[in-house]
Design a protein around this motif. Structure first.
Motif, PDB file in Angstrom:
ATOM      1  N   ILE A 221       0.870  -1.177   0.000  1.00 51.75           N
ATOM      2  CA  ILE A 221       0.000   0.000   0.000  1.00 51.75           C
ATOM      3  C   ILE A 221       0.899   1.217   0.000  1.00 51.75           C
ATOM      4  N   LEU A 222       0.852   1.978  -1.100  1.00 51.80           N
ATOM      5  CA  LEU A 222       1.608   3.222  -1.221  1.00 51.80           C
ATOM      6  C   LEU A 222       0.746   4.318  -0.629  1.00 51.80           C
ATOM      7  N   THR A 223       1.198   4.917   0.458  1.00 49.31           N
ATOM      8  CA  THR A 223       0.301   5.717   1.298  1.00 49.31           C
ATOM      9  C   THR A 223       0.126   7.164   0.849  1.00 49.31           C
ATOM     10  N   GLY A 224       0.739   7.560  -0.261  1.00 42.70           N
ATOM     11  CA  GLY A 224       0.571   8.926  -0.752  1.00 42.70           C
ATOM     12  C   GLY A 224       1.871   9.692  -0.735  1.00 42.70           C
ATOM     13  N   THR A 225       1.855  10.833  -1.417  1.00 40.55           N
ATOM     14  CA  THR A 225       3.077  11.635  -1.535  1.00 40.55           C
ATOM     15  C   THR A 225       2.867  13.034  -0.974  1.00 40.55           C
ATOM     16  N   PRO A 226       3.905  13.640  -0.409  1.00 39.26           N
ATOM     17  CA  PRO A 226       3.790  15.014   0.076  1.00 39.26           C
ATOM     18  C   PRO A 226       3.911  16.027  -1.050  1.00 39.26           C
ATOM     19  N   ASN A 227       3.852  17.289  -0.677  1.00 39.38           N
ATOM     20  CA  ASN A 227       3.956  18.374  -1.655  1.00 39.38           C
ATOM     21  C   ASN A 227       5.361  18.438  -2.247  1.00 39.38           C
ATOM     22  N   GLY A 228       5.463  19.140  -3.386  1.00 39.26           N
ATOM     23  CA  GLY A 228       6.747  19.303  -4.061  1.00 39.26           C
ATOM     24  C   GLY A 228       6.889  18.493  -5.319  1.00 39.26           C
ATOM     25  N   VAL A 229       5.786  17.905  -5.805  1.00 40.12           N
ATOM     26  CA  VAL A 229       5.872  17.127  -7.047  1.00 40.12           C
ATOM     27  C   VAL A 229       6.161  18.050  -8.223  1.00 40.12           C
ATOM     28  N   GLY A 230       6.701  17.455  -9.290  1.00 42.16           N
ATOM     29  CA  GLY A 230       7.147  18.256 -10.427  1.00 42.16           C
ATOM     30  C   GLY A 230       6.045  19.040 -11.099  1.00 42.16           C
ATOM     31  N   MET A 231       4.835  18.476 -11.163  1.00 33.18           N
ATOM     32  CA  MET A 231       3.749  19.162 -11.871  1.00 33.18           C
ATOM     33  C   MET A 231       3.297  20.418 -11.140  1.00 33.18           C
ATOM     34  N   ALA A 232       3.579  20.518  -9.838  1.00 34.67           N
ATOM     35  CA  ALA A 232       3.112  21.656  -9.052  1.00 34.67           C
ATOM     36  C   ALA A 232       4.149  22.775  -8.956  1.00 34.67           C
ATOM     37  N   LEU A 233       5.339  22.576  -9.506  1.00 41.44           N
ATOM     38  CA  LEU A 233       6.354  23.621  -9.482  1.00 41.44           C
ATOM     39  C   LEU A 233       6.010  24.718 -10.491  1.00 41.44           C
ATOM     40  N   ASP A 234       6.608  25.865 -10.325  1.00 40.41           N
ATOM     41  CA  ASP A 234       6.359  27.000 -11.215  1.00 40.41           C
ATOM     42  C   ASP A 234       7.686  27.456 -11.825  1.00 40.41           C
ATOM     43  N   PRO A 235       7.962  27.081 -13.094  1.00 36.16           N
ATOM     44  CA  PRO A 235       7.122  26.263 -13.971  1.00 36.16           C
ATOM     45  C   PRO A 235       7.238  24.777 -13.617  1.00 36.16           C
ATOM     46  N   PRO A 236       6.303  23.949 -14.114  1.00 32.30           N
ATOM     47  CA  PRO A 236       6.404  22.516 -13.857  1.00 32.30           C
ATOM     48  C   PRO A 236       7.743  21.964 -14.351  1.00 32.30           C
ATOM     49  N   SER A 237       8.217  20.938 -13.658  1.00 36.08           N
ATOM     50  CA  SER A 237       9.502  20.324 -14.006  1.00 36.08           C
ATOM     51  C   SER A 237       9.329  18.813 -14.024  1.00 36.08           C
ATOM     52  N   TYR A 238       9.401  18.233 -15.219  1.00 39.32           N
ATOM     53  CA  TYR A 238       9.182  16.809 -15.381  1.00 39.32           C
ATOM     54  C   TYR A 238      10.506  16.079 -15.590  1.00 39.32           C
ATOM     55  N   LEU A 239      10.480  14.783 -15.350  1.00 39.82           N
ATOM     56  CA  LEU A 239      11.677  13.965 -15.454  1.00 39.82           C
ATOM     57  C   LEU A 239      12.024  13.687 -16.908  1.00 39.82           C
ATOM     58  N   GLN A 240      13.336  13.613 -17.168  1.00 42.29           N
ATOM     59  CA  GLN A 240      13.856  13.355 -18.505  1.00 42.29           C
ATOM     60  C   GLN A 240      14.851  12.192 -18.450  1.00 42.29           C
ATOM     61  N   PRO A 241      15.024  11.469 -19.567  1.00 42.90           N
ATOM     62  CA  PRO A 241      16.055  10.431 -19.587  1.00 42.90           C
ATOM     63  C   PRO A 241      17.410  11.000 -19.148  1.00 42.90           C
ATOM     64  N   GLY A 242      18.086  10.273 -18.311  1.00 44.04           N
ATOM     65  CA  GLY A 242      19.355  10.713 -17.751  1.00 44.04           C
ATOM     66  C   GLY A 242      19.233  11.280 -16.353  1.00 44.04           C
ATOM     67  N   ASP A 243      18.016  11.686 -15.938  1.00 44.80           N
ATOM     68  CA  ASP A 243      17.813  12.179 -14.577  1.00 44.80           C
ATOM     69  C   ASP A 243      17.989  11.042 -13.573  1.00 44.80           C
ATOM     70  N   VAL A 244      18.372  11.417 -12.362  1.00 45.41           N
ATOM     71  CA  VAL A 244      18.490  10.461 -11.261  1.00 45.41           C
ATOM     72  C   VAL A 244      17.607  10.947 -10.118  1.00 45.41           C
ATOM     73  N   VAL A 245      16.723  10.083  -9.664  1.00 42.45           N
ATOM     74  CA  VAL A 245      15.774  10.408  -8.599  1.00 42.45           C
ATOM     75  C   VAL A 245      16.177   9.644  -7.339  1.00 42.45           C
ATOM     76  N   ARG A 246      16.243  10.365  -6.231  1.00 45.30           N
ATOM     77  CA  ARG A 246      16.587   9.756  -4.939  1.00 45.30           C
ATOM     78  C   ARG A 246      15.451  10.016  -3.955  1.00 45.30           C
ATOM     79  N   CYS A 247      14.795   8.950  -3.511  1.00 43.72           N
ATOM     80  CA  CYS A 247      13.691   9.039  -2.554  1.00 43.72           C
ATOM     81  C   CYS A 247      14.126   8.387  -1.245  1.00 43.72           C
ATOM     82  N   GLU A 248      13.873   9.074  -0.133  1.00 42.82           N
ATOM     83  CA  GLU A 248      14.301   8.563   1.164  1.00 42.82           C
ATOM     84  C   GLU A 248      13.196   8.762   2.187  1.00 42.82           C
ATOM     85  N   VAL A 249      13.006   7.766   3.044  1.00 39.17           N
ATOM     86  CA  VAL A 249      12.126   7.881   4.195  1.00 39.17           C
ATOM     87  C   VAL A 249      12.976   7.607   5.431  1.00 39.17           C
TER      88      VAL A 249
END
Length: 263
Positions: A221-249
């Motif tokens: 069960i993926l419990t949801g995500t906090p604020n700061g997603v790419g679509m909500a940035l001004d301007p929006p910022s989406y992922l591109q090939p070559g990007d590296v994403v680091r998620c930590e809890v």
């Protein structure tokens, strides 16, 4: 206990084991799913490897079910212009979306607006109980999500659920609603929040799902995500090939993966 599935150096045979500090100790038999189903917490006593020498796989390589919960952080609901939902919003990701903590995530050709979502993962055990917790990136195709009334393609595409790096058993997570979550993209901090902002906590979403669905060991069960997603940035910022994403809890580890274009 931290339950992991891994490849030992020079081996293509997945093994289950326990992570202790900077070592991985193999179980003499069985899989992580076996441990989740049985509740067996006996220490591993098999062969040992340095954690840095093994390849960590998804702890349960092909979960039977992967449930997602939408708009479950108050600040994330605000940044998307939505009211907090009166009940959990449930969607599904497919078993083929599951990949290990290093990914990679492959962006389908049809997707132009690929986004990240760090999430606390609930891992189910026997009898509808929470067996443990992990980290994931709920990768999302925002263009598909916006134009399709259901989110199966937007959320459930192949490789769209890198998770792990292991399952930390529930007894070692006394307060899952007070953990820091962060996302970095190419080293830049994008998300920084805590699970105290959850609208519906882990037990609440488990109970909500269980009203209609039998939850089985190894279900996620993926419990949801906090604020700061790419679509909500001004301007929006989406992922591109070559990007590296680091998620930590906090206390649960790191999922760090590259973005690749579809073959």
């Amino acid at each position: 206990m931290r339950l992991a599935t891994f490849l030992a150096p020079g081996s293509d045979d997945p093994r289950a084991g326990e992570v202790r500090g900077d070592r991985v100790i193999a179980f003499s038999s069985g899989t992580v799913l076996d441990r989740l189903a049985s509740g067996d917490r006996r220490p591993a006593d098999g062969e040992e490897h340095a954690l840095g020498d093994v390849t960590l796989l998804a702890p349960v390589p092909r979960p039977r079910a992967i449930f997602g919960i939408g708009l479950n952080y108050a600040a994330h609901a605000r940044e998307t212009g939505k009211e907090p939902p009166p009940a959990p919003i449930v969607f599904m990701k497919l078993p083929t979306s599951s990949v290990g903590p290093a990914g990679p995530v492959r962006c389908p050709r049809v997707v132009e607006r690929l986004d990240y979502e760090v999430e606390l993962v609930v891992v189910m055990g026997a009898g509808g109980e929470i067996a443990g917790y992990a980290v994931c990136d709920d990768v999302s195709a925002r263009d598909l999500q916006a134009r399709e009334p259901q989110w199966t393609r937007a959320k459930g595409a192949d490789t769209f659920c890198p998770w792990g790096p292991w399952i930390t058993t529930a007894d070692e997570v006394p307060d899952p609603e007070n953990l820091r979550l962060t996302t970095h993209v190419n080293g830049e901090l994008r998300q920084d929040s805590t699970t105290s902002d959850l609208i519906f906590g882990p037990r609440a979403v488990v109970d909500f799902l269980a009203e209609a669905i039998t939850l089985e060991p190894g279900d996620l069960i993926l419990t949801g995500t906090p604020n700061g997603v790419g679509m909500a940035l001004d301007p929006p910022s989406y992922l591109q090939p070559g990007d590296v994403v680091r998620c930590e809890v906090e206390g649960l580890g790191v999922v760090e993966h590259p973005i690749e274009a579809a073959a």
